[in-house]
Write an enzyme that holds these catalytic residues in place. Sequence first.
Site, mmCIF file in Angstrom:
data_model
loop_
_atom_site.group_PDB
_atom_site.id
_atom_site.type_symbol
_atom_site.label_atom_id
_atom_site.label_comp_id
_atom_site.label_asym_id
_atom_site.label_seq_id
_atom_site.Cartn_x
_atom_site.Cartn_y
_atom_site.Cartn_z
ATOM 1 N N CYS A 1 1.380 -1.311 -0.375
ATOM 2 C CA CYS A 1 0.098 -0.318 0.651
ATOM 3 C C CYS A 1 0.930 1.151 -0.270
ATOM 4 C CB CYS A 1 -0.758 -0.295 1.242
ATOM 5 S SG CYS A 1 -2.418 -0.927 1.112
ATOM 6 N N CYS B 1 14.053 4.682 -6.127
ATOM 7 C CA CYS B 1 13.036 4.287 -6.163
ATOM 8 C C CYS B 1 12.354 5.134 -4.735
ATOM 9 C CB CYS B 1 11.780 2.692 -6.431
ATOM 10 S SG CYS B 1 12.812 1.805 -5.335
#
Length: 396
Positions: A197, A354
């Site tokens: 999530c 990232c």
Amino acid sequence: MSLPPLVEPADELTIDEVRRYSRHLIIPEVGMAGQKRLKNAKVLVIGAGGLGSPALLYLAAAGVGTLGVVEFDTVDESNLQRQVIHGQSDVGKSKAQSAKESILEVNPYTNVVLHETRLDNDNVFEIFEPYDLIVDGTDNFATRYLVNDAAVLLGKPYVWGSIFRFDGQVSVFWAEHGPCYRCLYPEPPPPGMVPSCAEGGVLGVLCASVGAAQVTEAIKLLTGIGDPSLGRLNIYEALDLNWRALKVRKDPNCAICGENPTVTGLIDYESFCGALTEEAADAAVGSTISVKQLSEWIKLKENGEKDFVLIDVREPNEYEINKIPGSVLIPKADFQTGVALEKLPQDKQLVFHCKSGVRSAEVLAIAKGAGFSDAVHVGGGVVAWVDQIDPSQPSY
């Protein structure tokens, strides 16, 4: 299937409790006996986050006598979009303590037991033992398999939930009466296949829908009413406002609850689930730089002393939230399809990053396999950059 009540009724309800739970008491299926069972129940909720927030609040409001909370984290502002048990004034506070305060505000008759620790092999049996039922609100595969295996080995039922973006899943697992989590998912997905999530996002209100469904299943089990979702996987699609159910059968070959189990005790769940593929882990060895190193490299590049290309492999919507100066966006999917490899310069060193370092390690492995042997990636990613180098940028 219908099951007998999980707990015996408490001796009595006080006058104040009768007033508080009157809307339950006038439901024939619940009544005085059902409410007394809730009062006598001991329920452990793992996590006071997206799913744990509504679960804890509604279990308390329903009159569950003892609520255990397993939580080791602190409240972050990015939590408040979905973790409704916490408020703005709780930012930086222990999630467990914040949850306890909210629970007692909802129902001062609830006994709240805090387990302010990370659930692991060393403490899971001791923590689980006193409780009648477990409600799993975790968000990672390693803990999910740990919860399942501990519950099976202790003979305890648990209510499981999962959320991602607009979709959720709910089921009940109890190996003595039906399937366990491993019957549904014998093995975790390959590393990097399913984003968390934190990487993929979640619609805040989805947590309420799935968490409330988990509490409904818990109440059914505790009081012995209705048909618990044992042997059913309930899938919720928020954008269609649609629930559908799939049958889940007990697997006779299940590794832990099957006829000839191969898992007879707790295992190394981090290794079993693996955050990184073997290829990514190998590629990252000796090819990982810190954000402090990257900051120094950027200064050298500005002075013309070093040349490299900094590539952000997140999604475009993430790139809009925050970014490392000088980075260019090429999403991970473009490397997986091979499209990005055609665009990469052959005469410059590649530096990938990232959000946290997982996706960039996967891309690093792809790049090295394509011949970019001097490529590196940034350990900790944007999270570490914002935390250590540029706290003026928002985190997420």
